[in-house]
Enzyme design. Sequence first.
Site, PDB file in Angstrom:
ATOM      1  N   ALA A  70       0.826  -1.205   0.000  1.00 17.95           N
ATOM      2  CA  ALA A  70       0.000   0.000   0.000  1.00 17.95           C
ATOM      3  C   ALA A  70       0.862   1.258   0.000  1.00 17.95           C
ATOM      4  CB  ALA A  70      -0.924   0.004   1.221  1.00 17.95           C
TER       5      ALA A  70
ATOM      6  N   GLU B 172       1.179 -10.245  -0.503  1.00 23.67           N
ATOM      7  CA  GLU B 172      -0.139 -10.866  -0.392  1.00 23.67           C
ATOM      8  C   GLU B 172      -0.709 -11.191  -1.772  1.00 23.67           C
ATOM      9  OE1 GLU B 172      -2.483  -9.496   3.472  1.00 23.67           O
ATOM     10  OE2 GLU B 172      -1.701  -7.761   2.393  1.00 23.67           O
TER      11      GLU B 172
ATOM     12  N   GLU C 209       3.718  -5.370   8.326  1.00 25.45           N
ATOM     13  CA  GLU C 209       2.612  -4.609   8.901  1.00 25.45           C
ATOM     14  C   GLU C 209       2.700  -4.459  10.413  1.00 25.45           C
ATOM     15  OE1 GLU C 209       0.953  -6.167   4.984  1.00 25.45           O
ATOM     16  OE2 GLU C 209       2.346  -6.841   6.542  1.00 25.45           O
TER      17      GLU C 209
END
Length: 257
Positions: A64, A112, A133
């Site tokens: 992200a 992912e 994360e």
Amino acid sequence: MNQYIETEIINRVGYIFMNRPKANCYEINFMQELAGEIQQFIADPEVKVIVLASRLKKFFSAGADIKIFEANTVEENQAMVLAARKAANLLSDSPKITIAAVNGHALGGGLELAMACDIRLGMAGEYLLGLPEIKLGLIPGNGGSQRLVRLVGRVRALEILITGDSFGPDKALDYQLFNHLFSGEEFDQQVKDFAENLARGPLKAMEATKKCVYHGGERSFAEGMALEQAAVDPLYDTPDAKEGYQAFLEKRLPVFE
């Protein structure tokens, strides 16, 4: 027209190239475009195998876009995660075989996406993979914890997730996260050869195999056997099965539909 995603079809292989410099960091539009192209290839009868790759030399995807994530509201970030989760689920749930061609850094949501594919082909080199994360006070949100434990086992998955530490492609191969590791000079051609070899296979039988492996592994042995029987019985009377028998008798390579 897509802004970040490019596609092409070669010899019944559908290639999806991520192209958002500098690191294929994603935001909601990126993921919506990606999901749309995966859906197009799933529906396209000319495509038998789907390859997710990168146009960038050093990055598969770094996950992200943290700057956008920081600027977003909680609701906007949740919408972005939902879009990313949809793209990942499309890759894993696709009846067609999906391949991740990992040529560089694959971190967070980027890893992912790779784990959501059925097969991961890695390029040898100096780059990192990981799910960092935890270092942001978070955990993976696009299936990372669940897919990782199924790929590398509970003990190793917990260590990777709880430390957030990254590792290189050699360890990814050792962890069985990568199916194969190809040299940089041969990577593109090796990926192409691997995918096209699969695309010459019988589509319905490959779909049935994927269903049996994924869904059968989640059931008791008896339930898995029943699933296998239900999947194989319709295949006996298909043109591909008849071609396979005939090619075997004639000692030639089969030409499946």
